[in-house]
Each structure stands twice: as structure tokens, then as C-alpha cells.
Design a protein around this motif. Structure first.
Motif, PDB file in Angstrom:
ATOM      1  N   CYS A 114     -27.880  24.426  93.600  1.00  0.00           N
ATOM      2  CA  CYS A 114     -28.766  23.706  92.690  1.00  0.00           C
ATOM      3  C   CYS A 114     -30.191  23.739  93.228  1.00  0.00           C
ATOM      4  N   ARG A 115     -31.080  24.297  92.445  1.00  0.00           N
ATOM      5  CA  ARG A 115     -32.451  24.449  92.934  1.00  0.00           C
ATOM      6  C   ARG A 115     -33.126  23.094  93.121  1.00  0.00           C
ATOM      7  N   PHE A 116     -32.753  22.175  92.262  1.00  0.00           N
ATOM      8  CA  PHE A 116     -33.303  20.825  92.363  1.00  0.00           C
ATOM      9  C   PHE A 116     -32.998  20.218  93.724  1.00  0.00           C
ATOM     10  N   CYS A 117     -31.711  20.317  94.106  1.00  0.00           N
ATOM     11  CA  CYS A 117     -31.303  19.698  95.353  1.00  0.00           C
ATOM     12  C   CYS A 117     -31.971  20.367  96.538  1.00  0.00           C
TER      13      CYS A 117
ATOM     14  N   ARG B  47     -32.080  14.794  96.239  1.00  0.00           N
ATOM     15  CA  ARG B  47     -31.942  13.414  95.752  1.00  0.00           C
ATOM     16  C   ARG B  47     -30.466  13.098  95.563  1.00  0.00           C
ATOM     17  N   GLY B  48     -30.221  11.852  95.236  1.00  0.00           N
ATOM     18  CA  GLY B  48     -28.856  11.438  94.946  1.00  0.00           C
ATOM     19  C   GLY B  48     -27.938  11.784  96.105  1.00  0.00           C
ATOM     20  N   LEU B  49     -26.856  12.426  95.774  1.00  0.00           N
ATOM     21  CA  LEU B  49     -25.857  12.757  96.781  1.00  0.00           C
ATOM     22  C   LEU B  49     -26.445  13.639  97.880  1.00  0.00           C
ATOM     23  N   CYS B  50     -27.414  14.451  97.521  1.00  0.00           N
ATOM     24  CA  CYS B  50     -27.981  15.408  98.493  1.00  0.00           C
ATOM     25  C   CYS B  50     -29.185  14.847  99.222  1.00  0.00           C
ATOM     26  N   LYS B  51     -29.497  13.589  98.975  1.00  0.00           N
ATOM     27  CA  LYS B  51     -30.773  13.057  99.425  1.00  0.00           C
ATOM     28  C   LYS B  51     -31.069  13.295 100.897  1.00  0.00           C
ATOM     29  N   ASP B  52     -30.060  13.089 101.731  1.00  0.00           N
ATOM     30  CA  ASP B  52     -30.336  13.169 103.161  1.00  0.00           C
ATOM     31  C   ASP B  52     -30.061  14.537 103.758  1.00  0.00           C
ATOM     32  N   MET B  53     -29.843  15.504 102.895  1.00  0.00           N
ATOM     33  CA  MET B  53     -29.595  16.873 103.372  1.00  0.00           C
ATOM     34  C   MET B  53     -30.929  17.528 103.688  1.00  0.00           C
TER      35      MET B  53
END
Lengths: 262, 262
Positions: free
Chosen positions: A11-14, A19-25
Motif C-alpha cells: 500500500c503506497r499510503f502506508c 497510519r492506523g495499523l501501520c503507524k509505527d512501522m
DNA sequence: CGTGTGTTTGACATACCTCAAAGTCTGTGG
DNA sequence: CCACAGACTTTGAGGTATGTCAAACACACG
């Protein structure tokens, strides 16, 4: 620190702005693992259903844009909206072993999501501690927000309930709790939505909205929310500061090193 | 398969009959790790507060016996009970970074808990996947149960709300959804508790309880709940089967092997 | 015996719902 | 440009479920 990923599946957004689930990645290693998920983006038009009450939930969705409502339909035809979510929200997670959760997720405007197959998520959770932390944080927060809303619906008067919800939506949208008068936000909601969320009738919501306007607190009119007097709004909504902070999706602090060791 | 632990610090309850957070801990390796936590049991007398709304939550508590209520106190003095919990329930968890959650946990009768320092829990979560799975499951379930209760309080009539709560308490206590008429359970609750949980007045709860008795559905009287007609109760409470199953604390199925691999 | 807590009952007030209808606004098609 | 339909908002009149107030009753406990 955020690395660009050449992948066409992630996902390019992530990747661009987690954000969301990927926020701290944030590390390279995190993205290596995330890439395995083969995130796919999907979009939904306004008013369409993302999943229904009896769908087996094959995916978890990370909202990348737009507004979503989670709604319970009761046997007698009444509907209760348990949550509104926007960018960064996570929907479709269900406790393993629970076949259904009775929720209906509906796109309120044009919605794009990042769809993660539940099975892949489970597998990834076995390896990725930061994902575990993030999911635990989000579930804990959701429970907290829901229980506060329960207190609102169970104990407050109609006017307060409407003010509470409008304040919540305002803070969710802008991501901060300090507002000046005159702030304006777009919310893809009708008074019926507010009614379903607050446990009132659309007609009674209308009367309350009217009163909030007459009292020069907020003006909610054709999908536009305008704050006329923010401190009056806070007072009318009767929410404490800690509740307001729970409405904002925050980063999870890095785990404190040390602690219990054998 | 459950191993006896010689330790004096590990919670004997969890070792003997794992429930709640420890429910899926069954291997020697699991206990090795759990032992690190140095579980301590604590007890609270009926009516005492386990933690308050502004306490920094230093511990997470696994309830090993007794009943606990989670309650929000609003500025105007009204109170909303968001959850009743009993053996196997988990309380005191808060999303990292959220200072307070505004909840008051109160012992309704003699309560014993297994107190896990939050810091130790965090540290252990970094190493113990089965604990991560378990915590995620419990938080997901709690959110689900809360959102169903929200729908109940927001949309149902007084009689239905009371029937709903009594059915929930019955199923929580016995751990199964198939009951015959005549089943009797002890609940350390007053009609005021039911009022705070359902968003009604104690006086009106009384009228509803009286009607349920007259209609030969259930008899709730001085902390005793007697089921007079279980199928009428199910009908009066208007809950679907999947909601009822969420009221039972279940084991988390072992993770499906396979799934996404790089 | 008194005190406190919980339950029960009655009379009354009111917040909210229900029903009905008119008024806006937007988009569509002629 | 007008006519029309559909979705949303607004307003009014009247009904009802639930809250409020007051008081009696039951029961446990010291």
C-alpha cells in the motif's frame, strides 16, 4: 527514516505516510515484513457496504481516506451506530473464533482502504512484535472510546449527547483538541446519522442542532460543522480532557527497555 | 498437560486452572515465562475500590474470583456501568500513552485478583506470542461486548434492556447459552446497579423487574436470579446467538499454520 | 430497639417519540 | 429554463415512556 519501497503490491499510503495499523512501522525491517502482506487498496463509493453483519471477515481494512460508520442493526429495525471512523482507522478485525460480530461497515463518502487478508495478518502477528503492539493499542483505545460513548448515550440529555458527538467528530477530523472559534470541517453525515449514533430520533436531533445554533455554540448544516464558540461546546459536551485525547489516533511509545527479566 | 509449579510467587489459580489472560498457557515453556511475572494475588472486600478514575494504572488484574463493575462517573454525578466482570475477566489494561481511562473498578463482593505489574506485562509481551494472542483476543472481545451493549442502551425499551442484562449475567456466570427453566444463580447486584448499567432509574428498573416476574420470565430478588422461562427471556432480550457467544470467555484457537510466508 | 440499605408503590412532571406536513436543496430529464 | 422527484431539514400538535418526588415497607445488623 521512511524508506521508499519499489513494490507494486504494498500500500503506497502506508509506505509514504504510515497510519492506523501501520503507524509505527518505520524501519527497513518493518517494511520488509509488511511487504509480505501484499496490501491491496480497494475503494468504495458513498453509501456502499464494506462488509455486512454476517459476512465472514476475510480482510481487515486500514482506512486510508474517507469516512466509515460501524452500525448494529437490531431485530426491531432500529439501528445503532457504534463508531465513526476516518483516515487511520482500523475496521473488520474480529476476535479469532467469533464467527460474526453483527456489525455493518458503510462508506459514508468515497472511501479507500488498504485491505489486509485476515490470515496474513494472523501469520504476521506471529513474527512482528511492533504489529502486535499496534493492534493491542488500537483495540484498547477502541474499547475505551466505545465505553465512553456508552456513558454518553446512557446518562446524558439529548442536547449534551449531540454536542458530545459533534465535538468528537471535530477532534477526530483535525487531530487536536485546541480549536479556535470559526473552525469549519466537512462531515459526510446527515442528522439521521447523528440520531442513530446518539440513540435519538432524527427529528429530535434537529431540534437540538437548532438549539446549538441559536445558542451560538456550533452550526451543523448540510455536512458542514462550524464551531461558533469552542469553549461553550466543550462545556455543553461535558467531556473530560482524557476522553478527548482518546479520540486521537496516536503513536505507541516504544516499549520501555528493562522490566522483568528472568 | 498442566504442570505443577513449585513457585510461591506465581498465582496458584493460574497455574492450577488457567483463565483470563492465562487461559491458553499450558506448556512448560509458558509457565517458565509466566513465573517471571511474579504474580501476586490480592483481595478486595465487597464495595471497595480496586482502582479509581485518575489512578495511574500500575497493575493489570486477572480476576480469579468474585464480581467487579467498571463504572464511569460523569461530571453531573450520573454513573454508567460499562461492564460487569467475574472470574477470568481482565481489568486495568490501558492503551500505552493514555494516562487515564476514567474508569472506576469496584469489587461487588469478595474479590480476589492476580495482580500483574503493567511494566512486567509489557516486557513479557515482547517475548511471549501466546500472551499477545490472548490479550488481543480479550481486547477485541471486550470491544465487541461493549458495542453490543451500546446498541442495547441506545435503542431498546426499558423492559428489553433489563432482560438483556439479566440474560448476559446469566450466561456469563454459567458459561453456556443452553439453560433450562428453574436455573438459579447468585449475583451480587442491587437494582441500582442494573439501573446504572442500563441507563435507567432504580425505580424504573424495579417496575421492569416486577413485570418480568409477573410475566413469569425471570425472578430477580435479593441477589438471586431465577429463570422462570428461558425461551421467553431470550425473546424478551432480543439478542442474537452470536452476541451470546461473545459473552463467554473462550479459548483462542491455536494460530493456523501456514499463511503468508515470504 | 434503632439505623441503614434495598425494595416497592403511587402521583405527577417532562423529555423524548410519533405522526403529519410543509419547506429546502440538489440533481435529472424534458 | 422549467417541472419533477428524492433526500434532507424544519416545524407543530399530541402521546407516552421514563424520570422525579415522596413515603411506606422489608430486612439485616449492631
Amino acid at each position: 527514516m521512511v524508506a521508499h519501497r519499489p513494490s507494486t503490491t504494498i500500500c503506497r499510503f502506508c509506505a509514504a505516510r504510515p497510519r492506523g495499523l501501520c503507524k509505527d512501522m518505520q524501519t527497513e525491517a518493518d517494511f520488509e515484513t509488511l511487504q509480505v502482506l501484499q496490501y491491496r487498496t480497494r475503494s468504495f463509493r458513498a453509501g456502499t457496504q464494506i462488509y455486512g453483519p454476517h459476512d465472514v471477515k476475510t480482510h481487515v481494512y486500514n482506512i486510508t481516506s474517507g469516512w466509515v460508520s460501524l452500525c448494529h442493526e437490531l431485530p426491531d429495525g432500529h439501528r445503532q451506530i457504534s463508531q465513526f471512523l476516518t483516515t487511520g482507522g482500523l475496521i473488520g478485525y474480529r476476535p479469532v473464533g467469533q464467527a460474526f460480530n453483527g456489525e455493518i461497515a458503510t462508506a459514508l463518502d468515497e472511501v479507500t482502504v488498504c485491505a489486509v487478508p485476515s490470515q496474513h495478518l494472523s501469520a504476521l502477528l506471529e513474527r512482528q512484535l511492533s504489529l502486535n503492539r499496534r493492534l493491542i493499542w488500537m483495540l484498547g483505545r477502541d474499547g475505551l472510546v466505545t465505553s465512553h460513548r456508552l456513558a454518553c448515550v446512557g446518562q446524558l440529555k439529548a442536547l449534551t449527547r449531540v454536542a458530545y458527538l459533534l465535538l468528537e467528530l471535530l477532534i477526530m477530523t483535525t487531530g487536536h483538541t485546541g480549536h479556535g472559534d470559526g473552525t469549519t470541517v466537512q462531515l459526510p453525515l446527515t442528522q439521521s446519522h447523528i440520531a442513530d449514533a446518539t440513540g435519538l430520533t432524527a427529528i429530535h436531533v434537529n431540534r437540538m442542532v437548532k438549539q446549538l445554533r441559536q445558542d451560538a455554540i456550533v452550526d451543523f448544516h448540510s455536512s458542514t460543522l462550524k464551531v461558533l464558540n469552542y469553549s461553550s461546546l466543550k462545556q455543553a459536551a461535558q467531556v473530560s480532557q482524557d476522553v478527548k485525547e482518546a479520540w486521537i489516533i496516536q503513536s505507541v511509545p516504544a516499549p520501555q527497555s528493562g522490566g522483568a527479566t528472568a
